[in-house]
Design a protein around this motif. Sequence first.
Motif, PDB file in Angstrom:
ATOM      1  N   ARG A 118      -1.309  -0.165 -11.883  1.00 47.73           N
ATOM      2  CA  ARG A 118      -1.949   0.829 -11.029  1.00 47.73           C
ATOM      3  C   ARG A 118      -0.954   1.880 -10.556  1.00 47.73           C
ATOM      4  O   ARG A 118       0.258   1.670 -10.630  1.00 47.73           O
ATOM      5  CB  ARG A 118      -2.593   0.165  -9.819  1.00 47.73           C
ATOM      6  N   HIS A 131      -6.496  -3.655  -6.747  1.00 46.75           N
ATOM      7  CA  HIS A 131      -5.271  -4.404  -6.971  1.00 46.75           C
ATOM      8  C   HIS A 131      -5.071  -5.419  -5.846  1.00 46.75           C
ATOM      9  O   HIS A 131      -4.803  -6.588  -6.063  1.00 46.75           O
ATOM     10  CB  HIS A 131      -4.101  -3.431  -7.036  1.00 46.75           C
ATOM     11  N   ALA A 132      -5.235  -4.928  -4.620  1.00 44.29           N
ATOM     12  CA  ALA A 132      -4.998  -5.787  -3.465  1.00 44.29           C
ATOM     13  C   ALA A 132      -5.944  -6.978  -3.459  1.00 44.29           C
ATOM     14  O   ALA A 132      -5.586  -8.065  -3.021  1.00 44.29           O
ATOM     15  CB  ALA A 132      -5.144  -4.978  -2.185  1.00 44.29           C
ATOM     16  N   GLU A 133      -7.131  -6.756  -3.973  1.00 47.15           N
ATOM     17  CA  GLU A 133      -8.103  -7.848  -3.989  1.00 47.15           C
ATOM     18  C   GLU A 133      -8.054  -8.645  -5.289  1.00 47.15           C
ATOM     19  O   GLU A 133      -8.916  -9.478  -5.542  1.00 47.15           O
ATOM     20  CB  GLU A 133      -9.512  -7.293  -3.753  1.00 47.15           C
ATOM     21  N   GLY A 134      -7.074  -8.337  -6.098  1.00 53.41           N
ATOM     22  CA  GLY A 134      -6.944  -9.068  -7.355  1.00 53.41           C
ATOM     23  C   GLY A 134      -8.070  -8.758  -8.322  1.00 53.41           C
ATOM     24  O   GLY A 134      -8.452  -9.581  -9.147  1.00 53.41           O
ATOM     25  N   HIS A 146      -4.037 -14.486  -5.770  1.00 50.91           N
ATOM     26  CA  HIS A 146      -4.392 -13.847  -7.037  1.00 50.91           C
ATOM     27  C   HIS A 146      -3.386 -14.172  -8.131  1.00 50.91           C
ATOM     28  O   HIS A 146      -3.588 -13.852  -9.292  1.00 50.91           O
ATOM     29  CB  HIS A 146      -4.475 -12.324  -6.871  1.00 50.91           C
ATOM     30  N   THR A 180       2.630  -4.926 -12.172  1.00 50.10           N
ATOM     31  CA  THR A 180       3.222  -3.825 -11.411  1.00 50.10           C
ATOM     32  C   THR A 180       3.028  -2.483 -12.115  1.00 50.10           C
ATOM     33  O   THR A 180       3.231  -1.443 -11.505  1.00 50.10           O
ATOM     34  CB  THR A 180       4.722  -4.063 -11.145  1.00 50.10           C
ATOM     35  N   TYR A 189       0.805  -1.208   0.000  1.00 52.21           N
ATOM     36  CA  TYR A 189       0.000   0.000   0.000  1.00 52.21           C
ATOM     37  C   TYR A 189       0.846   1.269   0.000  1.00 52.21           C
ATOM     38  O   TYR A 189       0.324   2.371   0.013  1.00 52.21           O
ATOM     39  CB  TYR A 189      -0.934   0.006   1.212  1.00 52.21           C
ATOM     40  N   GLY A 231       4.775   6.209 -10.891  1.00 50.90           N
ATOM     41  CA  GLY A 231       3.486   5.641 -10.514  1.00 50.90           C
ATOM     42  C   GLY A 231       3.038   5.997  -9.106  1.00 50.90           C
ATOM     43  O   GLY A 231       2.392   5.206  -8.450  1.00 50.90           O
ATOM     44  N   HIS A 234       2.298 -10.143  -2.181  1.00 45.78           N
ATOM     45  CA  HIS A 234       0.923  -9.937  -1.711  1.00 45.78           C
ATOM     46  C   HIS A 234      -0.055 -10.705  -2.607  1.00 45.78           C
ATOM     47  O   HIS A 234      -0.932 -11.414  -2.126  1.00 45.78           O
ATOM     48  CB  HIS A 234       0.588  -8.442  -1.726  1.00 45.78           C
ATOM     49  N   MET A 246      -0.296   5.681   4.783  1.00 45.09           N
ATOM     50  CA  MET A 246      -1.406   5.075   4.067  1.00 45.09           C
ATOM     51  C   MET A 246      -1.431   3.574   4.323  1.00 45.09           C
ATOM     52  O   MET A 246      -2.480   2.985   4.530  1.00 45.09           O
ATOM     53  CB  MET A 246      -1.246   5.305   2.568  1.00 45.09           C
ATOM     54  N   SER A 247      -0.226   2.991   4.317  1.00 42.78           N
ATOM     55  CA  SER A 247      -0.137   1.544   4.474  1.00 42.78           C
ATOM     56  C   SER A 247      -0.842   1.084   5.733  1.00 42.78           C
ATOM     57  O   SER A 247      -1.554   0.101   5.746  1.00 42.78           O
ATOM     58  CB  SER A 247       1.325   1.118   4.519  1.00 42.78           C
ATOM     59  N   TYR A 293      -4.669   1.114   5.328  1.00 43.43           N
ATOM     60  CA  TYR A 293      -5.155  -0.007   4.534  1.00 43.43           C
ATOM     61  C   TYR A 293      -5.001  -1.314   5.296  1.00 43.43           C
ATOM     62  O   TYR A 293      -5.856  -2.182   5.272  1.00 43.43           O
ATOM     63  CB  TYR A 293      -4.396  -0.103   3.202  1.00 43.43           C
ATOM     64  N   MET A 334      -1.194   5.160  -7.294  1.00 38.33           N
ATOM     65  CA  MET A 334      -1.627   5.197  -5.891  1.00 38.33           C
ATOM     66  C   MET A 334      -3.060   5.703  -5.735  1.00 38.33           C
ATOM     67  O   MET A 334      -3.431   6.227  -4.698  1.00 38.33           O
ATOM     68  CB  MET A 334      -0.652   6.048  -5.065  1.00 38.33           C
ATOM     69  N   ILE A 361      -5.767   0.867  -5.721  1.00 35.21           N
ATOM     70  CA  ILE A 361      -5.002   0.137  -4.702  1.00 35.21           C
ATOM     71  C   ILE A 361      -5.858  -0.992  -4.128  1.00 35.21           C
ATOM     72  O   ILE A 361      -5.422  -2.136  -4.010  1.00 35.21           O
ATOM     73  CB  ILE A 361      -4.561   1.085  -3.558  1.00 35.21           C
TER      74      ILE A 361
END
Lengths: 469, 371, 521
Positions: C38, C48-51, B53, C35, B17, C89, B47, C387-388, C391, C40, C45
């Motif tokens: 996306r 992406h994290a959830e595929g 995924h 990579t 993130y 990015g 991740h 931010m990390s 999330y 920020m 985000i």
Amino acid sequence: MTAARRRELEEIFGADRVEDTPITRRLYSQDLTALSLVDRRHSADEALPDAVVWPETVHEVSRLLRWASEGKVPVVTYGGGTSLRAATMPSTGAIVCDMKRMKRVTRMDENSMIVTAEAGILGEALQHELRLVGLTLGHFPPAFYGSTLGGFLATRSAGSLSTRYGPIEDMVISLQAVLPDGSIVKTRTAPRSATGPDFNHVFLGSQGTLGIITRASLRCRMAPATRTFAAYKFADWNDGVTAMRLMMRKGLLPAAVRYSDPPETARTFARMEDEPDGNVLVLVFEGHDRRALLEASIAAEIALSCHCTQLGEEAARHWFDHRFAEAYRRSPVLAEDGAYMEVIDTAATWSRLPTLIASLRDALAGEGRQVSLYVANASSVGASVCLTVQGHTPAGEEGKTLQAIWTAALSTIRQGGGTVSYRQGIGPWQIDALKEELGVGYDLLRDMKRQIDPNGIMNPGAFGFDRTS
Amino acid sequence: MKPVLNQHFKSIEFCTYCPKMCRFACPVAEVTGHEADTPWGRQTLMHLVREGHMDFDADVAAAIYRCATCSLCTEYCDHNNKPYEVMLDMRAEAVKEGIEPSEVEEFRQFYSQHNNSYGDNLQARIKTLLPEIYFAKSSQVIFVPSGSHIVHNPSVIQDTFKIFEAMEIDHVSCHVGEVMDTGAHLRELGLMEQYHANAKKLSEALAGYKTIVSGSPTVVYELKVMYPKFGYELTPKIYHVSEFLWPFVRQGRLKVRRRLTQKAIYHDSCRLGRDLGVYDPPRDILREVLAEPPAEFARNREKSECCGGQGAFPWIDQDASIQIAQRRLGEVYESEKRLLVTACPMCERQFRLADEKLDVVDLVSVVARVV
Amino acid sequence: MALSLPAPAAREVVDQLAAIVGPEQVSVAPIDRLTYARDMYTVAIIKHAEGKLEHFPHVIVWPANEDELIRVVKLAPDLGLPVIPFGAGSGVCGGTLPIHGGIMLDVKRLGRIVEINDDDLTVTAQAGINGQVLEMELNRHGYTLGHFPSSIHCSTLGGWVAARSAGQLSSKYGKIEDMLIALRWVCPDGRVYSSPIVPGRSTGPDFDQILTGSEGTLGVCTEATLRICPYPADRRFVAFTFPDVPTATEAMRMMLRNDLRPAAMRLYDALDTMLVGTSGSTEHTQGKSLGDLLQIEQIGNRVRTLAPDLFRKAQRFVAGNAQIANQLELLAKEGCMLILMFEGERELTDYEFEAAVMICERLGGTNKGPKPAIRWFENRHHVSYKMSKVYYNGAFVDTIEVATTWTRLIDLYDAVCAALKPHAFLMAHFSHAYPDGCSIYFTFVTSAADADEAATKHAFIWSLAMKAAGGVGATLSHHHGIGLSKAQYMRDEHGDMMRVYRDIKTVMDDAHRFNPGKMGL
């Protein structure tokens, strides 16, 4: 102009704001361009506009342009008519749109120090309004009294105090303009934005080729509480340039920094008692008492470290009080047949400046001719050079001589890394040099012009853009 | 495989993130410009693998090998994340699954053939470098020579003993034996089976001593930090040669004939600096032998940049590793001519590969010039 | 459920690109397409994290120099693929999302400093250079650019120019567009635009300022010349608390009006001030900083101390319950905190410092000494790390940076607060102040069950914010840009001026090959 056309214009402006008398047409076919002034001594053969109109609202401007687009009628936007670069020279059949009736200050936001005014307001009138509320625009070009806000914007003008206050483009927050098809566009009044390109810059410097600027909001500053003056004389020309550079590097922001060579010094201080001579650097600091004094003392230290003698403040004060004098200078000269005088300005970065100045002196020197110059508008990056070339030729040769002077100056400027124009805009005789300076940038401007103004009605011929694509 | 990633859950998530705040510090990312080469890129892939995924396939495996483990990213991480630890663990997984890049297999074969990372027969070579007396086992202090020094720059080892002699430190003997290499590269490339076999033997061979000294930060780091982590606790105290020498120098045992007038600049190795915290001893020693204190890189100490030679990275991408070294050298070129001093054989080797004309020298050899 | 990527660029495409940049510098590998899928942008985000990302580039290229870059750009029409210029990015508006696929044109290998000119105080550098690398190089030679976006570690010069970036010291040094002297730029048709390096000119419209902020829609920046400053000889810090936001903004305005140019000038509203413990009066701020402003655990701790009852209510997750979280404001007793830093020549800094203190005290500020300001300075990039944590805690965060004149500033603040507080935990600080106005940086935190819900909630909150800000005449972005996320608001911002943008787009990129679908074009 045909009666039908006149009627159409009268529908927009009413009968009293459309004029097509020979006198009016003749008067609006002139500006202060030296080449045309000297030519006019010998020939009356000029392109005359068909009519002059005086809009009072943006909607009238809009209607005018829509009408002009439909009929493919050229429109030349006219402010003070003080251009030295033929910016408002109409082509035959054009309608001159004189903006000077659009001269209201529409909003004075004292809190944010932002003034919003219509484009036709004269520099002096705008400054007067600001003075009443304790503000200043800080924009003082030599033609300050006779030129309009719209003119400043259309040429990206810079005043003599630009080191502190910036050139006009830095003062613009937002503007309103009318596109050639009559649509009214505007930008947002915010201190800074990141919402795409800065569209103010489409119009700033466009010299009437992309539409008509009708209104602008400008950043002002507090009227200065104090003013401090200093002047220094340098035995070696380059030492003075170095001193200017070091002051900028130190983060000082004098309102004015102006460094003249001996002939320019003589001219500048001609009417002063005990006038100084030689290479003279004039400094004016303004703002808050303590700050101005502090900056002046740091500047003095720097100047003295660059081998100069202190002249006392009188010379600087004299320059400041007569700072518009150079705008008056030409008339007595040009009144005489065979005489010529031209002002050429450029700007370059500090690393190129000394060489550029030296080669300009070489290139412009000539029999019976005086070349004088001053360096001003300094920033940390560089400064402007303003040259005055004055001389005599047999009557009838003036135009040819001026052409030759320009040719020499432009090629020297190009070679020396200077800009083709620092603050006056671009005249027809500068177009080849402009193309060289901008390269692809010129093509982009031309293409943008064709797209925004497909009928080619806006100030045709300016920048060498074709009338139509 | 998931359990390993779960151990690193927080680290992976935080990196995923993050707007890649450490990217400018990553030497690999800086020379290639590839997003997958940033710590963020590698962690984001982890991740996606962890979440199911994405498959942990050969492409992903190749990506996680593109880290020199220089640890500079951590210096710029507010969360103190150590992405390279994730990479190292996952390399072991990659090897287990047989999806490691071909370079890793090449290295494995190379190591099996030579029983070390540097080629040559180190055991035989070291014997030719020093008099037999130094191989007597009676001493309490054992010097473990760097394999890289033995192969590429043996004079450093000779200089080391020359200094010991000059400073009347006569209780150091030199390690020689079946295992001459700590196997650091095995671990760094995820070849854990071989690593364990190697570490077991070497730790046994070094068990009896009171003190271990090495001229290689890689050796010191491996013995001091990594061996215990993998269960090979060593009782001896373990020092880099600069740490070992400095107390003697301070006592005045180093008789400097004439200080070197040459101007020098000191480069912190990642292992010696960030990983072992040894910043001052090399500098202190240099100040004793140079007429003028060594100059510093703009990015020095904790913020020192990698030479590209760390973490077996040259085995993975030699070109990129050399570019990393060249990047570091930019600063050396633009100043007046200076001797580049480092206290790590990896760095020295990298710099020399990057520029064969460069005047780069090991700290020990600088000292040897004045005794 | 493994991600399934759409088909990459065809083999012939890759071969043609490889012929230009070499096979190593073209990729259709899934790891690269992922990579580069996306930036920020909050929604991206989460997806992406959830595929759940739907859009991927067809191919990524890394040209080594401008010449290769031009050849790639010229080849693109034959390949029939969009081109998306890519720096690092780190944009937060989805500006580089390949929503129509295409060629990711990564410029980071154009990362050289071309020249540092001491006389002219300029630096010319290639667009792909990392911001921190550029600043460190300048520092090493005794200069500073004065440009410190919180993304400085992870953004490029080209990205700054493309999105009109602002740094934390913009009150003194200006935004990137103010520093710009000249640009080199590859147009969508492959022509190279290059503006002259001169201190000022009256040679027609300044096309630099048209290209700047175009976010990849008008081509790609390859080089820029910027003015630099000698590294400041001196720094002075001070912080003040004020009873409320209007009083504090008045102090800011008065300082700028009186020609003071603090390098840093940041005002935190009451909630922001309390949560981040700017005052340094409580133990938990030891060794911490403003950078912790989004650290949820810390909010919890602070609330626990101040109001155990409220803490229980908020325990599940503060940000998820906007109304409760926003009630924290009632507990904010410390008022709002103004951080000031002056830098430059010693004498001038001393003067500015004293003058500023006088103004703040006259307007009712309480002098808190230099510590809070020093702490801010030392931790000034840390916000980007936070931010990390948000999330990680299952929430999401975004920031809204709007700007307006001083006259409308409090209206803007009130309007956005009123619009958003029912829906998200909201804090604000006022940074980037100028003599004519100021920007407000709103941070909202909220949570959602999954990416789809987050996307909906995110869009809803943004629409409220944009409506509120537009209603008082504010600009909808001060320095983050437009990209994808704000594209729909471009019409609100520019009205008919969008026609001019479209005209320029037509002239430069009629086929909409460059970064299609962005900027509301």
